[in-house]
Design a protein around this motif. Structure first.
Motif: not given
Length: 332
Positions: A108-112
């Protein structure tokens, strides 16, 4: 034997925003299982294993290098640096691009916040829904027309790639992931310990600057609180407006201004969330869950849950309560 903890790796880049950098540790690091065991391992890395500058007047010492990315179950990228011109290569310098290529397939790749620019520049958002800070949405749209930008929501979950809107929306997204991984009870406890709401209604529309100030006086918060106690009852738009002592037209407009949803969209969302909690935490038959959540019939609940989550009530329940199917009774 204790199951291995899910590893969350936070990638700190020069110019990182300290608040968002701290969110993953605060949320995932607070999540515990029934015996108090940590559910996540949260580690931070930089592109060279050394300190990184921040947007504040201090630097952050980081103990790990980019090799940690290849070991992650989830990678989180907080925003960094000023939101540059869309042609600026700082969004994806070659060293960062090379580091992202080491992330294992399926991670999983998450950007904030504006770190969505980095994911988009890497091609990870092409043809997919995503969000970023509302104040940069037009810039993002111009720079990345292949991305399905959703500027009004707090976060977007597209399976293995997730994006959050500005600042505190990172908390919303991390809580969502805890809820997705371990259910509402764990996520709600994390929210209580961190003194944040477990779920915020509406989206970024509530926070977008408008040329005309929002109206003062009566709002719809009291009506929403009243409705949450009566989700099992028939609640029409006219009844909600009457409770707020407004005309239907005024109530609908004010409600949307405050929540980013129409009253009926909000009501359906709340009923789906209530049904999810009941499916996760009780053995009630699906028909009784449907009645308690205000959907009336199991068929209606199945339709709404499928539209919202892409799964049936039984499939959703089995994700969180795999041993409950034998005791759930008829009408499932």
């Amino acid at each position: 034997m204790t199951a291995p903890r899910h590893r969350v790796v936070v990638l700190a880049l020069d110019g990182v925003h300290p608040f968002e950098l701290s969110i993953p540790m605060r949320i995932f690091g607070t999540a515990e299982g029934p015996d108090g065991e940590p559910l996540y391992e949260v580690l931070t890395c930089s592109l060279d294993g050394g300190p990184v500058t921040t947007e504040a007047d201090f630097a952050v010492a980081v103990a790990h290098g980019p090799e940690l990315l290849a070991t992650a179950g989830t990678v989180v990228i907080p925003p960094f640096g000023p939101c540059a011109d869309e042609s600026d290569p700082r969004w994806l310098p070659e060293r960062l691009a090379a580091a992202l290529r080491t992330v294992r397939p399926g991670t999983r790749i998450v950007s904030l916040c504006t770190a969505a620019f980095t994911l988009a520049a890497a091609g990870l958002l092409d043809g997919r829904p995503a969000t970023t800070h509302w104040n940069r949405s037009e810039q993002f749209r111009r720079a990345f027309p292949a991305v399905e930008l959703r500027p009004d929501v707090l976060f977007v979950d597209d399976g293995d790639v997730l994006t959050a809107a500005g600042v505190a929306a990172g908390v919303d997204l991390c809580l969502h992931l805890v809820r997705r991984d371990h259910g509402s009870e764990v996520a709600n406890r994390v929210a209580r310990l961190c003194i944040v709401p477990p779920w915020r209604d509406g989206g970024q529309a509530q926070y977008v600057e408008r040329p005309v100030p929002p109206p003062v006086g009566a709002n719809t918060a009291a009506v929403r609180a009243w409705a949450l106690e009566r989700l099992h009852e028939p609640l029409s738009l006219a009844a909600l407006a009457a409770r707020g002592r407004m005309s239907v037209r005024t109530f609908r407009r004010r409600f949307r201004d405050e929540t980013g949803m129409t009253p009926l969209q909000w009501l359906t969302h709340q009923r789906v969330e209530h049904a999810r909690r009941l499916l996760e935490t009780t053995d009630l038959p699906v028909d009784r869950v449907a009645t308690a959540a205000g959907f009336g019939t199991g068929a209606s609940l199945r339709q709404h849950l499928s539209a919202a989550l892409g799964v049936s009530p039984n499939a959703y329940r089995n994700t969180f309560r795999p041993d409950s199917s034998a005791s759930a009774g008829a009408g499932r």
